[in-house]
Design a protein around this motif. Structure first.
Motif, PDB file in Angstrom:
ATOM      1  N   SER A  91       1.066  -1.422   0.288  1.00  0.00           N
ATOM      2  CA  SER A  91      -0.442   0.075  -0.162  1.00  0.00           C
ATOM      3  C   SER A  91       0.979   0.901   0.128  1.00  0.00           C
ATOM      4  N   VAL A  93       0.077   4.154   1.674  1.00  0.00           N
ATOM      5  CA  VAL A  93       0.147   4.569   2.648  1.00  0.00           C
ATOM      6  C   VAL A  93       1.117   3.962   4.104  1.00  0.00           C
ATOM      7  N   THR A  99      -0.529   9.989   0.619  1.00  0.00           N
ATOM      8  CA  THR A  99      -1.648   9.161   0.219  1.00  0.00           C
ATOM      9  C   THR A  99      -2.278   9.756  -0.270  1.00  0.00           C
ATOM     10  N   GLU A 102      -7.053   9.213   0.814  1.00  0.00           N
ATOM     11  CA  GLU A 102      -6.771   7.171   1.064  1.00  0.00           C
ATOM     12  C   GLU A 102      -6.501   6.124  -0.041  1.00  0.00           C
ATOM     13  N   ASP A 168      -2.458  12.720   3.352  1.00  0.00           N
ATOM     14  CA  ASP A 168      -1.664  12.356   4.259  1.00  0.00           C
ATOM     15  C   ASP A 168      -0.554  12.070   4.027  1.00  0.00           C
ATOM     16  N   SER A 192      -8.756   1.557  14.104  1.00  0.00           N
ATOM     17  CA  SER A 192      -7.502   1.623  13.132  1.00  0.00           C
ATOM     18  C   SER A 192      -8.012   2.921  12.360  1.00  0.00           C
ATOM     19  N   LEU A 193      -7.381   3.278  10.961  1.00  0.00           N
ATOM     20  CA  LEU A 193      -7.729   4.395  10.581  1.00  0.00           C
ATOM     21  C   LEU A 193      -8.490   4.181   9.627  1.00  0.00           C
ATOM     22  N   ALA A 194      -9.105   3.144   9.226  1.00  0.00           N
ATOM     23  CA  ALA A 194     -10.149   2.541   9.007  1.00  0.00           C
ATOM     24  C   ALA A 194     -11.114   2.381   9.212  1.00  0.00           C
ATOM     25  N   ASN A 224      -6.810  -0.794   1.183  1.00  0.00           N
ATOM     26  CA  ASN A 224      -6.074   0.759   0.619  1.00  0.00           C
ATOM     27  C   ASN A 224      -4.260   0.673   2.265  1.00  0.00           C
ATOM     28  N   TYR A 226      -5.086   1.125   5.321  1.00  0.00           N
ATOM     29  CA  TYR A 226      -5.664   2.064   6.440  1.00  0.00           C
ATOM     30  C   TYR A 226      -6.112   1.417   7.565  1.00  0.00           C
ATOM     31  N   ARG A 287      -2.516  15.385   9.063  1.00  0.00           N
ATOM     32  CA  ARG A 287      -3.805  15.334   7.756  1.00  0.00           C
ATOM     33  C   ARG A 287      -4.196  16.050   7.344  1.00  0.00           C
TER      34      ARG A 287
END
Length: 367
Positions: A91, A93, A99, A102, A168, A192-194, A224, A226, A287
């Motif tokens: 990925s 990221v 990124t 996302e 990001d 997480s970030l997702a 992705n 995240y 971000r």
């Protein structure tokens, strides 16, 4: 070549000048799309493409070496069909890069950037490259990165992005011993970030996600990377924020990352290696979100050190200019692109691609 260990050439006499330049100096491998900068105990690689088969989507990826360490964490390559490899290591990221929206690079016109300029100077080695094609699918028209490796032991990183609605800027450092600074309203966050997934704690010994057997080349959603971040913390950045890593090894080495951006959403997270027996990484992420086409210029400074940092202050002077104050009183001013700024040396009007000045007590001593 990278870690500065002593070496002895076979035969008599020094290396020929052309070979010594490749082994010890700064240069560009144009057909491969790689620029290598070396300054004292530091070295940095900027890769601007192209990425072909078995390459990660990381045009303008940064790899930084100092103090005998690779300070950036690139996950590397293991069994290419594992979930951690497909979903995380491959990925955008997971790399030290910006990124956009996302999404991974290369969805549109693919890979391959261009070298804009390269400077091998007595006090600084610097380079800039661009690769807007890698994010053409997101309407990105500008995607370029400039690096300056400065005598005195630090690296300056300037990243310009135009297009998309979310940028990001992430930096992946080795190990999980990271202490942040300069962040208000600091709070731990679940998951997480997702939203709804947290794969980072579920990587098994074989590199696959526990509970999902017999699924080679599976990309865990949202696809992705995240969802692999964990131990997430977030807040609002100040004009001067970042983190300090203590590297996992002997002798002890440290690195301080200074981010110059006020009001960005500041994120700190850990993330897994390719396998549980590999080191984990810590990420600092700035971000920015807004209406498309969003325009951002991120500025970061990385300083490796042993016991204490040698930089007393890092100050943003303009959109793409900064002053770096050493604890012994030396001041460095770096300018990326034509601009007019107020500086510790007084007003500066600069026309060009890259400028560097240094001095003390308000007086310029060299450039």
């Amino acid at each position: 070549l990278w870690h500065g260990a002593p070496w002895e050439a076979e035969g008599d006499g020094p290396l020929p000048t052309t070979i010594a330049q490749r082994v010890e100096g700064s240069w560009v491998a144009g057909m491969k799309g790689m620029a290598m900068l070396r300054q004292g105990e530091q070295a940095v690689l900027l890769r601007y493409g192209p990425s072909l088969n078995h390459g990660d989507p990381d045009d303008l990826g940064l790899t930084y070496y100092a103090k005998g360490y690779q300070l950036t964490y690139d996950l590397g390559y293991g069994l290419g069909s594992t979930h951690a490899h497909v979903g995380w290591a491959s990925s955008t990221v997971s790399h030290s890069i910006v990124t956009v929206n996302e999404t991974n690079q290369f969805v549109g016109d693919g890979s391959g950037g261009s070298l804009n300029w390269f400077a091998n100077l007595p006090h600084v080695q610097a380079v800039e490259a661009e690769s807007a094609n890698s994010y053409s699918s997101e309407g990105v028209t500008e995607y370029r990165r400039a690096l300056a490796l400065v005598a005195g032991g630090y690296l300056v990183d300037v990243f310009h992005v135009t297009g998309g609605r979310q940028h990001d800027f992430g930096f992946a450092g080795m190990g999980t011993d990271l202490v942040p600074f300069g962040i208000a309203d600091w709070e731990a966050r679940e998951g997480s970030l997702a939203e709804g997934v947290a794969w980072g704690n579920l990587v098994g010994a074989d590199g696959d996600i526990k509970g999902y057997p017999n699924k080679p080349y599976w990309n865990p959603p949202p696809g992705n990377g995240y969802g692999f971040f964990k131990d997430l913390r977030g807040g609002t950045s100040s004009a001067y924020w970042g983190g300090v890593w203590t590297l996992p090894g002997d002798p002890v080495a440290r690195m301080k990352m200074y981010m110059l951006g006020d009001g960005d959403e500041a994120l700190i997270a850990h993330a897994p290696g390719l396998y549980p027996n590999k080191p984990e990484a810590s990420y600092v992420m700035a971000r920015r979100s807004g209406e498309a086409p969003l325009r951002s210029t991120f500025i970061a400074v990385y300083e490796p050190f042993d016991e204490r940092p040698a930089l007393a202050e890092v100050r943003r002077l303009g959109a793409a200019a900064l002053a770096v104050i050493h604890d012994d009183g030396q001041c460095d001013v770096l300018l990326f692109g034509s601009q007019s700024v107020s500086s510790p040396f007084g007003p500066i009007v600069f026309e060009g691609e890259f400028g560097y000045l240094f001095g003390r007590e308000g007086q310029v001593q060299g450039w």
